[in-house]
Design an enzyme around this catalytic site. Structure first.
Site, PDB file in Angstrom:
ATOM      1  N   PRO A  89      44.577  36.976  28.517  1.00 59.42           N
ATOM      2  CA  PRO A  89      45.870  36.864  29.210  1.00 59.42           C
ATOM      3  C   PRO A  89      46.845  37.970  28.784  1.00 59.42           C
ATOM      4  O   PRO A  89      47.821  38.231  29.478  1.00 59.42           O
ATOM      5  CB  PRO A  89      46.394  35.483  28.818  1.00 59.42           C
ATOM      6  CG  PRO A  89      45.511  34.983  27.728  1.00 59.42           C
ATOM      7  CD  PRO A  89      44.254  35.785  27.731  1.00 59.42           C
ATOM      8  N   GLU A 116      41.184  30.541  21.240  1.00 55.15           N
ATOM      9  CA  GLU A 116      42.371  31.414  21.333  1.00 55.15           C
ATOM     10  C   GLU A 116      41.971  32.880  21.414  1.00 55.15           C
ATOM     11  O   GLU A 116      42.805  33.767  21.211  1.00 55.15           O
ATOM     12  CB  GLU A 116      43.306  31.183  20.142  1.00 55.15           C
ATOM     13  CG  GLU A 116      43.737  29.731  19.955  1.00 55.15           C
ATOM     14  CD  GLU A 116      44.532  29.180  21.124  1.00 55.15           C
ATOM     15  OE1 GLU A 116      45.520  29.817  21.521  1.00 55.15           O
ATOM     16  OE2 GLU A 116      44.147  28.101  21.639  1.00 55.15           O
ATOM     17  N   ARG A 158      31.646  44.171  45.582  1.00 59.40           N
ATOM     18  CA  ARG A 158      31.801  44.412  47.024  1.00 59.40           C
ATOM     19  C   ARG A 158      32.153  45.858  47.328  1.00 59.40           C
ATOM     20  O   ARG A 158      32.085  46.280  48.483  1.00 59.40           O
ATOM     21  CB  ARG A 158      32.815  43.445  47.642  1.00 59.40           C
ATOM     22  CG  ARG A 158      34.240  43.679  47.247  1.00 59.40           C
ATOM     23  CD  ARG A 158      35.163  42.607  47.795  1.00 59.40           C
ATOM     24  NE  ARG A 158      35.495  42.760  49.206  1.00 59.40           N
ATOM     25  CZ  ARG A 158      36.394  43.613  49.683  1.00 59.40           C
ATOM     26  NH1 ARG A 158      37.052  44.413  48.867  1.00 59.40           N
ATOM     27  NH2 ARG A 158      36.655  43.693  50.968  1.00 59.40           N
ATOM     28  N   ASP A 173      41.682  46.743  53.597  1.00 51.09           N
ATOM     29  CA  ASP A 173      42.012  45.903  52.443  1.00 51.09           C
ATOM     30  C   ASP A 173      43.469  46.118  52.060  1.00 51.09           C
ATOM     31  O   ASP A 173      43.923  47.251  51.956  1.00 51.09           O
ATOM     32  CB  ASP A 173      41.136  46.249  51.225  1.00 51.09           C
ATOM     33  CG  ASP A 173      39.691  45.783  51.387  1.00 51.09           C
ATOM     34  OD1 ASP A 173      39.399  45.122  52.399  1.00 51.09           O
ATOM     35  OD2 ASP A 173      38.883  46.086  50.510  1.00 51.09           O
TER      36      ASP A 173
HETATM   37  C1  JQB Z   1      40.524  32.347  25.666  1.00 53.42           C
HETATM   38  C2  JQB Z   1      41.479  32.947  27.588  1.00 53.42           C
HETATM   39  C3  JQB Z   1      42.035  34.128  29.609  1.00 53.42           C
HETATM   40  C4  JQB Z   1      40.155  34.832  28.253  1.00 53.42           C
HETATM   41  C5  JQB Z   1      42.286  36.554  31.846  1.00 53.42           C
HETATM   42  C6  JQB Z   1      44.159  35.067  32.415  1.00 53.42           C
HETATM   43  O1  JQB Z   1      43.357  33.479  25.127  1.00 53.42           O
HETATM   44  C7  JQB Z   1      44.169  32.445  25.158  1.00 53.42           C
HETATM   45  N1  JQB Z   1      45.374  32.624  24.607  1.00 53.42           N
HETATM   46  C8  JQB Z   1      46.258  31.649  24.639  1.00 53.42           C
HETATM   47  C9  JQB Z   1      45.951  30.449  25.222  1.00 53.42           C
HETATM   48  C10 JQB Z   1      44.694  30.246  25.801  1.00 53.42           C
HETATM   49  C11 JQB Z   1      43.779  31.243  25.765  1.00 53.42           C
HETATM   50  C12 JQB Z   1      42.434  30.957  26.384  1.00 53.42           C
HETATM   51  N2  JQB Z   1      41.511  32.064  26.539  1.00 53.42           N
HETATM   52  C13 JQB Z   1      39.831  33.428  26.132  1.00 53.42           C
HETATM   53  C14 JQB Z   1      40.416  33.820  27.355  1.00 53.42           C
HETATM   54  C15 JQB Z   1      42.285  33.081  28.707  1.00 53.42           C
HETATM   55  C16 JQB Z   1      40.963  34.990  29.374  1.00 53.42           C
HETATM   56  C17 JQB Z   1      42.949  34.321  30.725  1.00 53.42           C
HETATM   57  C18 JQB Z   1      43.068  35.369  31.635  1.00 53.42           C
HETATM   58  N3  JQB Z   1      41.665  37.488  32.022  1.00 53.42           N
HETATM   59  N4  JQB Z   1      44.649  33.908  32.019  1.00 53.42           N
HETATM   60  N5  JQB Z   1      43.946  33.444  31.004  1.00 53.42           N
HETATM   61  N6  JQB Z   1      44.689  35.791  33.455  1.00 53.42           N
END
Ligand code: JQB
Length: 270
Positions: A89, A116, A158, A173
């Site tokens: 994230p 996490e 794609r 697109d």
């Molecule tokens: C664990 C993920 C996403 C990978 C993308 C997106 O990483 C975290 N940090 C805080 C809370 C929860 C997590 C959970 N987590 C691995 C992981 C979340 C990706 C992710 C993502 N790409 N949202 N969440 N856009």
């Protein structure tokens, strides 16, 4: 293109064997390899997580299984350099531009995490050896990186030559470069010509290609101003012709002092 995915939920990646991505794999255009991270653990419980240094909630993925997995996978072809894609994230936004860039690479290794995330030293270690991209698919928090991998692989696959079957289908697109760049697509229709008393916009039956193109562009402006005003506000106004300016004016948009368009304050939307 070779695609490796390392995950503790290999079954979550099963959709990669169906539809567009699965067909590309069946035709030999994609070589998809899903790996279970737990295959690189050595303890009785196949442990992949541990408590975070510094305290706090949640668990962190241990570096050792990732290191052993990535050493084996990235070292499996000594003549090729992978790009490692880490969904997180806190990554850089995954955009159509990045999808196009990644679609030109011969080898992508995805590392969807859980908990996490992964011990930072793993990312730092592989970034010292390879091109590592930390990427986010959007501003919301998921429980792990597997769904982002499905999203990214579909967007990338794609674009591979021959996968969509029709090069023209990329041209319109919403986020592809070209005349329709940064405009959302308008509505589409097919047979029958009347359904539950609802007809088709007359212009689409006219056979007048110029008028149809203009109508579609007007509809694209309606959708984009309503759903993604940021795309209009940040666009280079040189991209807009006289007719574009006309429809924007009808929709209540006007150029500001810098020439960029904004919503005219006096116009109230219904
Ligand atoms: C664990 C993920 C996403 C990978 C993308 C997106 O990483 C975290 N940090 C805080 C809370 C929860 C997590 C959970 N987590 C691995 C992981 C979340 C990706 C992710 C993502 N790409 N949202 N969440 N856009």
């Amino acid at each position: 293109m070779r695609l490796d995915v390392v995950t503790i939920f290999p079954e979550y990646l099963a959709p990669l064997n169906v539809s567009l991505v699965g067909k590309a794999a069946a035709r030999g255009q994609l070589d998809v390899r899903i790996h279970d991270l737990r295959g690189w653990t050595h303890d009785k419980h196949n442990t992949v997580d541990d408590t975070p240094y510094g305290g706090g909630p949640g668990m962190v993925m241990k570096p050792d299984p990732w290191g052993e997995a990535l050493d084996e996978i990235t070292g499996s072809d000594p003549d090729a350099e992978p790009v490692i894609v880490v969904p997180t994230p806190s990554g850089r936004p995954f955009t159509q531009e990045l999808a196009v860039e990644l679609s030109a690479k011969p080898w992508l290794v995805f590392t969807p995490a859980r908990y996490e995330g992964i011990d930072r030293r793993v990312i730092d270690e592989y970034a010292s050896r390879y091109d590592v991209r930390e990427v986010s698919i959007g501003d919301y928090v998921l429980a792990g990186g597997e769904a982002p991998v499905l999203v990214m692989v579909e967007a990338i696959a794609r674009l591979l030559p021959g996968v969509l079957g029709n090069a023209a289908s990329h041209q319109d697109d919403s986020f592809a470069p070209g005349p329709m760049a940064n405009l959302l697509e308008g509505p589409v229709y097919t047979k029958p010509p009347e359904w539950r008393g609802r007809g088709i916009p007359e212009v689409l039956l006219s056979g007048h290609h110029g008028k149809i193109a203009r109508w579609r562009r007007d509809e694209a402006f309606r959708r984009t101003t309503a759903n993604r005003p940021d795309l209009i506000e940040t666009a280079d106004p040189a991209a807009y012709d006289k007719k574009d300016r006309e429809i924007l004016s009808i929709l209540g948009w006007a150029p500001g002092p810098d020439g960029r368009f904004g919503r005219s304050p006096e116009v109230v939307e219904e």
